[in-house]
Design a protein around this motif. Structure first.
Motif, PDB file in Angstrom:
ATOM      1  N   GLN A 186       0.790  -1.225   0.000  1.00 45.48           N
ATOM      2  CA  GLN A 186       0.000   0.000   0.000  1.00 45.48           C
ATOM      3  C   GLN A 186       0.827   1.283   0.000  1.00 45.48           C
ATOM      4  O   GLN A 186       0.293   2.360  -0.257  1.00 45.48           O
ATOM      5  N   HIS A 187       2.130   1.177   0.256  1.00 49.67           N
ATOM      6  CA  HIS A 187       2.958   2.385   0.217  1.00 49.67           C
ATOM      7  C   HIS A 187       3.033   2.908  -1.211  1.00 49.67           C
ATOM      8  O   HIS A 187       3.072   2.132  -2.167  1.00 49.67           O
ATOM      9  N   LYS A 188       3.051   4.231  -1.350  1.00 48.42           N
ATOM     10  CA  LYS A 188       2.995   4.812  -2.698  1.00 48.42           C
ATOM     11  C   LYS A 188       4.201   4.407  -3.541  1.00 48.42           C
ATOM     12  O   LYS A 188       4.089   4.235  -4.766  1.00 48.42           O
ATOM     13  N   ASN A 189       5.370   4.212  -2.908  1.00 46.08           N
ATOM     14  CA  ASN A 189       6.552   3.788  -3.676  1.00 46.08           C
ATOM     15  C   ASN A 189       6.381   2.358  -4.197  1.00 46.08           C
ATOM     16  O   ASN A 189       6.822   2.028  -5.304  1.00 46.08           O
ATOM     17  N   GLN A 190       5.735   1.498  -3.380  1.00 48.62           N
ATOM     18  CA  GLN A 190       5.480   0.132  -3.838  1.00 48.62           C
ATOM     19  C   GLN A 190       4.472   0.120  -4.981  1.00 48.62           C
ATOM     20  O   GLN A 190       4.660  -0.570  -5.988  1.00 48.62           O
TER      21      GLN A 190
END
Length: 1458
Positions: A1155-1159
């Motif tokens: 869910q992290h934006k970088n992921q």
């Protein structure tokens, strides 16, 4: 010479795979030869991650590149038991000698062994993700222009019904202000006012002629512009003034002072709320503007100067903001792009498999029978009970059982109840020492315990729980009432029926009863019976208010169960039955079993949870005799070993051996020896008041009957080990009923005289026989009598034996076995018997085991289900330990296949799934050279598939292949974990030989899918899916590069020209594989190219579907490559391919691990070639107007100025020559008519290219890069789904990556990218069509909104809207009911409004970033260039396609900044 593939080198015959693929290809080849898709070899995954270990570990997003540690484990789960302790007796396995019994006990004692895949919840469809809900808890309500139009136009949509509702209403006088009239001459008119809050939070004051606000408003005052409210008594009594921003005022007057005060208070509160809100907005704006660049501040100041006199607070607010603030503002309250997607919102769980539960006891319809009392009309004081209430003057005994009249059988065991008060019981045994039925005085030895319960607690149980598998109204609870043997039934019942003097009769009956009880206390005689129905209907509704019938006198000639069933069948026809009634009352209630019911024991007297120690009120479960039908069978999970014996009839009317043989009692014993000193085993369940277990049981006695019938049921607890000497012994006694008070003591003692013996061995050929049997009767019982069983021995003269009536079969008996450790099936018994011989070291006779294996095909289906885990585990043991015989594994697998197919045919395949998950535990083979289960089973599957003779077996194996693949997978996982191979490098976990076997299995399956698909549709589809599931599991267990090769080989078996069904198979296969829980690490989303002097980001960006991309990111490359081909095919195949991609992206979007934006950005980058795929099909995605407006650009525009000549990325030629071909069907504004029923709006007769060729053969284009598809513009649903995927990618991808991509693509492709951003608007306007349909449905009028100019002024528009609504795709609606309810329409409108808003904001984000990145190009030639025009077109598209208020606020802010 072509390079030989490394994978192919492993084959024993190099070239096998290629030859097979060639044969498959030729088998389905049509006359038109198309170029085959190039096969891209996958990377050697294990070597790559080993070589790039440093790069992977140093990557901050290494969670996307690595499989987690301890991904797989084995756990031992304790069996969930209903009982307090195990039902298996202590040392049960040691005492067992039969292999079958040993295996049964082992099965019931062993805990569950489960292979856990830590992230298995992530290995399915997006609906199976372990997040709480894919849907937001609260769906925002966006307001569109169309909503406001409706408020003005429709009667039922007045402002009073808007969000917030009416705050206040009432009559006021309003001044009619006119510039020609002075203040003192103002004219007041009486109006009815509504003060209402609008959806945006603002307030409005509307006036009407009367209370009916549905009519046209006479005026409105927007309170946003109101700065104060004051009284003005000089103007008029109770008057007040609303001061507005522009120094204008409204004058109103109330009718009373109280009303005026209420209006003033309310209006002042609203003004205060508006003032606080404005102050807060100014404060926020000042804080943010301090951080802005000077140029931005100056710009904001200039804007503010131009808006000084603006009266719209919202516009003032957004006018202050810079582009950075716009971006931050757009980020507030954003939703996941897929949250409101039809697929996510749809309540569709069809693809979700139900949870697999362990085996458990089947819980049927249960009810509680509570016995209170039995009272006849002869009552008196008995014994010491002088002060208590009167009771029956003699003891009675109740025997309860369930009878099924419909199926003509008894369906429960007997439940014996003793309701006699203590004073009456003392008539039998005396007050002090009550002897038990086996003669031992009670109390002489310490009290014994049964399963931890004291015997005294079990003697007088009055509550029983009955269960019924198949409830219906013709099931009766029958109560048989017995008394101590006295004489003739009619004679004994007479005092109770004809009772003129109750007191005198009671004394007389009691006196006689005392004599009888002391002499014949252990013998019973039938007396009366009663019955009552249990259920109201077939659903099992309990008839709790039902009453028992009157107590009918028992007819001595109608004692049997068959007679009772016949009487019950006439139960509702009392006129046909003339039964004599004995006055009395039987108080027995039937109740539902409470949820928290406690202190209950099983039919084997094992306590159930919860159970309190030393409790006195115990309830027993009464055994149900389940109908012998497969649908009612279930695998046994507990130990139970009961035998029910029924003496039926004795024919003694012809015997001459005994002089007196009239009042005949039958005594039943269970013995394990026929020697002279042998004694009976204490294993017969006793009756109330006696010992729990006794050595003998007596049947009821019929007075003066030489051919007595019996209805008694003797329940025996069988020992764990049975041998040939175990037998039932029946002893017959003549009972003397004469009561002679003057007789001598000697005469009094001769109560019973033996008049014969009969016996029956329990086992025949090692099995328990329960058929109805006729037995001869012997006058004596010599030692070794068991040897005289057969007819041959009876014919031989024997001095020791004396047969009654010439050894004729005089005794008829039957028995019923309720055992979970003994089987009556001959074939199962012999198979286990032979396996035991082999295990004991006996010399194996060649072919003998195969014979018994083949015989297992004839075993009963009920036995197969009941002992399913036991039989399957034994077969797997034989499979691995007997591999030295060539045909044993083959025949063993054939039996497994037979069992699996039978379970499926009976709809009981859930038991197979439970077996695999919980019961199946691969054991290490005992033989030194034996193979493991996964090795043997895979090899045998190949042997079955390659035999050409038995197509039935092949088809079954294909259809039910899931079972064998699941077994193989669990065997592999168990092997890795228990042998500690899991720590080895994946390439070393399994042998090369096993790799070769799996590859051969794959090659054996391919032709059955790709060639025989039409002949065996179900079988080919099933094996396609089960193979995919197995390979998905293999990606967790073994060398991933090897599995990639297997996947590649399988997909290579398909061809671009395959029929539709094979294309569906292919995408179902790919979807299953791509649903792997670690799909992202399998695709290695990292840089592979070696950076030189360029930026790393630039050089490493893989944005096209190249061979290198497909190799490095194998699974996603394979999926995108196949999707690229599918998009050139007909609608069904396109739809399937698009759905797979979209569902996969939805899964990524909601995956809680990423869910992290970088992921999310890294995942989106993985799908960048998907954008190129859309650009190739741009002419099929974009509308004619969009393309033509771009194609009509001046030819003089240079390439550097981004002139747009529409070409495909690989073919730069102009498309103008193809214009007629590509858009010939759009000349009248119509689209292509779809070949299915998915809601097309095209009128009949519209011209267009058909999706299928004239021959009907589905063909595809061979090239993935074609300038014009043979199929025209895509369907709306397809475009919508593709654009959702595209917007997800551009929304989630990092800005650096997006800029790099834009810089890499050609100018034409850059314009095409902008066209994709322009395209969503017409495709996300379903909100308006849904809203229109509702209005048309309810009011039959057209709305006046100009939001959809294309539909304006068209005849029959109302009908078209309704028709469109009814034809909306099923996936666009939350529930699939045929009726379109108002709630459904509004819910759909809510979803579509949210989707449209999120799409608009995503496009706005992207175009704003694009504008920042390409400022110089946009300003080229003073902004007169195609790029600038397209950017403005997108902004104008926002305004043309009515947006929500939220979107419009951001659009205006963006335009202002632009």
């Amino acid at each position: 010479m072509a390079e030989v593939r490394k994978f192919t080198k492993r084959l024993s015959k190099p070239g096998t795979a290629a030859e097979l693929r060639q044969s498959v290809s030729e088998a389905v080849r049509s006359s038109v030869v198309l170029e085959k898709t190039k096969v891209v070899e996958p990377l050697d995954y294990e070597n790559v991650i080993a070589q790039r270990k440093t790069q992977i570990y140093s990557d901050p997003l290494r969670d996307l590149l690595m499989f987690p540690m301890e991904d797989i484990s084995i756990s031992v789960i304790s069996r969930q038991r209903r009982t307090v302790q195990s039902t298996v007796p202590e040392d049960g396995e040691k005492r067992a000698q039969s292999l079958f019994v040993k295996e049964c006990i082992k099965t019931y004692s062993t805990d569950w062994h489960v292979v856990n895949y830590k992230y298995e919840d992530f290995s399915g469809d997006f609906r199976m993700l372990p997040c709480k809900s894919l849907r937001p808890e609260k769906i925002p309500n966006h307001v569109f222009e169309i909503d406001e139009d409706c408020e003005k136009d429709e009667d039922s949509s007045s402002l009073c019904s808007q969000k917030g509702g009416v705050i206040k209403q009432g009559w006021l006088h309003k001044a009619n202000v006119n510039s020609t009239i002075t203040v003192t001459m103002k004219v007041f008119k009486r109006r009815y006012f509504y003060l209402t809050q609008l959806p945006d939070g603002s307030y409005i004051l509307n006036s009407y002629k009367d209370e009916k606000n549905s009519k046209e408003s006479k005026g409105c005052i927007y309170l946003d512009a109101c700065i104060d409210v004051v009284q003005c008594p000089k103007m008029r009594r109770h008057a007040f003034e609303l001061k507005m921003l522009d120094k204008y005022s409204h004058y109103l007057a109330a009718e009373t002072e109280q009303e005026m005060e209420e209006w003033l208070i309310t209006l002042k509160k609203i003004i205060q709320i508006n003032t606080d809100s404005l102050v807060q907005e100014k404060k926020e704006t000042v804080e943010i503007s301090q951080d802005d660049e000077p140029s931005s501040q100056g710009k904001a100041e200039n804007i503010m100067a131009s808006l000084e006199r603006s009266m719209h607070p919202e516009l003032m607010k957004y006018g202050r903001e810079t582009e950075q603030l716009n971006k931050l503002s757009r980020g507030d309250g954003r939703q996941n792009l897929f949250s409101f997607d039809s697929e996510v919102q749809r309540l569709d769980f069809s693809g979700i498999e139900p949870d697999i539960k362990p085996f458990e006891e089947k819980c049927n319809k249960r009810f509680l029978v509570n016995c209170h009392d039995l009272m006849f009309n002869i009552l008196g004081q008995v014994g010491d009970n002088a002060k208590g209430p009167p009771t029956n003057v003699e003891p009675f005994f109740i025997n309860l059982a369930l009878f099924d009249v419909k199926n003509n059988c008894k369906i429960s065991a007997d439940f014996h109840v003793d309701l006699n008060p203590p004073s009456v019981r003392e008539m039998l045994w005396g007050p002090s020492s009550q002897p038990a039925t086996d003669g031992t005085p009670r109390g002489s030895s310490p009290e014994s315990f049964i399963h931890g319960i004291a015997e005294s607690q079990l003697r007088f149980i009055k509550q029983g729980i009955f269960s019924v598998t198949n409830p219906h109204p013709e099931i009766f609870l029958v109560a048989r009432i017995e008394k101590v043997l006295q004489g003739n039934i009619t004679h004994c019942a007479e005092p109770y029926i004809k009772n003129s003097d109750p007191a005198k009769t009671a004394q007389k009956v009691h006196r006689t009863a005392k004599q009888v009880c002391s002499r014949l206390g252990q013998y019973r005689m039938p007396f009366a019976w009663a019955a009552r129905p249990i259920f109201k209907d077939i659903q099992g509704s309990l008839d709790v208010d039902g009453r028992f019938s009157p107590l009918y006198k028992q007819d001595s000639s109608k004692l049997s169960n068959e007679d009772i069933l016949k009487l019950l069948s006439e139960y509702k026809k009392p006129e046909k039955t003339k039964l004599q009634i004995i006055p009395g009352q039987l108080n027995i209630t039937v109740e539902c079993v409470p949820v928290d019911f406690s202190n209950c024991i099983t039919s084997s007297y094992v306590p159930l949870k919860p159970f309190e120690k030393n409790c006195q009120n115990i309830t027993v479960e009464v055994e149900e005799f389940v109908p012998e039908m497969t649908k009612y069978c279930y695998p046994f999970t507990i130990y139970k070993n009961h035998l029910y014996v029924y003496p039926l009839q004795l024919k003694y009317d012809s015997q001459k051996t005994f002089a007196k043989a009239r009042n005949i009692a039958v005594c039943v014993e269970f013995r394990d020896s026929d020697e002279s000193d042998a004694s009976a085993l204490k294993c017969i369940y006793g009756k109330p008041a006696g010992s729990v277990f006794t050595t003998n049981a007596y049947a009821v006695v019929s007075h003066h009957n030489q051919n007595p019938e019996f209805y008694d049921e003797i329940k025996i607890e069988l020992p764990i080990h049975l041998h040939q000497k175990h037998h039932l012994l029946f002893t017959f006694y003549h009972v003397s009923c004469e009561i002679n008070t003057k007789g001598t003591t000697k005469k009094q003692d001769t109560v019973e005289t033996p008049v014969g013996f009969a016996w029956v061995p329990l086992l025949k050929d090692g099995r328990i026989i329960t058929l109805e049997q006729q037995l001869p009767v012997s006058a004596n019982l010599p030692p070794g009598y068991m040897n005289l069983n057969d007819a041959e021995s009876r014919r031989q003269p024997n001095v020791d034996i004396k047969w009654v009536d010439g050894a004729k079969p005089l005794l008829k008996i039957k028995s019923h076995l309720e055992s979970t450790i003994y089987t009556q099936d001959l074939h199962v018994h012999k198979f286990f018997q032979h396996c035991q011989l082999i295990q004991s070291g006996s010399k194996e006779v060649p072919g003998e085991l195969i014979k018994y294996l083949k015989c297992l095909h004839a075993m009963e289906i009920q036995v197969m289900i009941q002992f399913l885990p036991v039989i399957l585990m034994q077969l797997f043991q034989v499979l691995t330990n007997m591999t030295h015989e060539d045909d044993v594994p083959f025949n063993c697998t054939m039996v497994l296949l037979h069992i699996v197919s039978k379970c499926h045919e009976e709809g009981l395949d859930n038991y197979l799934r439970s077996f695999i998950k919980y019961s199946f535990r691969p054991e290490k083979p005992s033989a030194p050279q034996a193979q493991l289960i996964h090795e043997t089973l895979a090899t045998t599957m190949i042997a079955i598939l390659k035999q050409s003779a038995d197509f039935l077996a092949i088809n079954k194996l294909l259809k039910y292949s899931w079972f064998f693949f699941e077994i193989i997978a669990k065997s592999m996982a168990t092997y890795l974990l228990e042998e500690n191979k899991i720590k080895l490098p994946r390439g070393q976990r399994f042998s090369e030989a096993y790799h070769h076997v799996l590859h051969s299995l794959l090659l054996a399956i391919i032709p059955h899918v790709t060639i025989r698909y039409a002949e065996i549709p179900d079988e080919s589809r099933n094996v396609n899916y089960s193979l995919a599931s197995f390979l998905k599991r293999c990606l967790t267990l073994m060398d991933r590069g090897f599995v990639f090769n297997l996947i590649n080989d399988y997909i290579s078996g398909f061809s671009p020209k395959d029929p539709k069904v094979l294309a569906e198979y292919k995408f179902e296969f790919l979807q299953t594989i791509c649903n792997h829980e670690h799909y992202i690490p399998l695709n290695l989303p990292m840089a592979f190219a070696k950076p030189k002097l360029q930026r790393v980001q630039d050089s490493n960006l893989e944005y096209s579907l190249s061979d290198e991309y497909c190799k490095h990111h194998f699974l996603v490359g394979l999926l995108l490559r196949e999707t690229s081909i599918a998009l050139q095919d007909n609608y069904e195949i396109r739809y399937t391919a698009i759905s797979v991609i979209k569902n996969l992206l939805i899964k990524h979007a909601f995956d809680t691990r990423y869910q992290h934006k970088n992921q999310q950005a890294k995942i989106a980058q993985l799908y960048l070639p998907f954008v190129g795929l859309l650009l190739e099909n741009i002419q099929r995605l974009a509308g004619r107007d969009t393309l033509y407006s771009c194609a009509a650009m001046p030819n003089s525009a240079s390439r550097d100025e981004f002139a747009c000549g529409f070409t495909s990325p690989t073919n730069r030629g102009s498309l103008s020559t193809d214009k007629d071909t590509a858009y010939g069907s759009f000349q009248n504004g119509h689209g292509i008519k779809r070949e299915d029923s998915r809601g097309s709006l095209i009128p009949e007769g519209a011209t267009g290219f058909p999706d299928q060729s004239s021959t009907g053969e589905n063909t595809r284009q061979s090239s993935t890069r074609s300038s014009v598809s043979q199929y025209n513009r895509l369907d709306q649903y397809e475009i919508r789904s593709l654009l959702m995927c595209y917007l997800y990618i551009v929304k989630m991808i990092s800005e650096d990556t997006l800029l790099t991509y834009w810089n890499k693509v050609s100018p034409q492709e850059l314009i095409n990218i902008l066209i994709l951003l322009d395209n969503p608007f017409p495709n996300f306007n379903i909100y308006f069509r849904v809203h229109d349909a509702w209005l048309s449905k309810h009011f039959g009028v057209d709305r006046k909104s100009q939001t959809m100019p294309a539909l304006r002024n068209r005849s029959g528009i109302m009908q078209a809207r309704l028709q469109h609504l009814s034809s909306l795709e099923s996936s666009f609606t939350l529930n699939h009911s045929s009726t379109t309810t108002e709630a459904n329409i509004f819910h759909q409108a809510l979803l579509e409004g949210n989707t449209a808003t999120e799409v608009s904001l995503t496009v706005l984000d992207t175009i704003s970033f694009f504008t920042q990145c390409f400022k110089s190009q946009l300003l080229n030639n003073d902004g007169h260039n195609p790029l600038m025009k397209k950017v403005f077109d997108i902004h104008l598209a926002f305004l043309k396609n009515g947006q929500s208020e939220v979107s419009l606020k951001h659009v205006f802010a963006s335009l202002d900044a632009h």
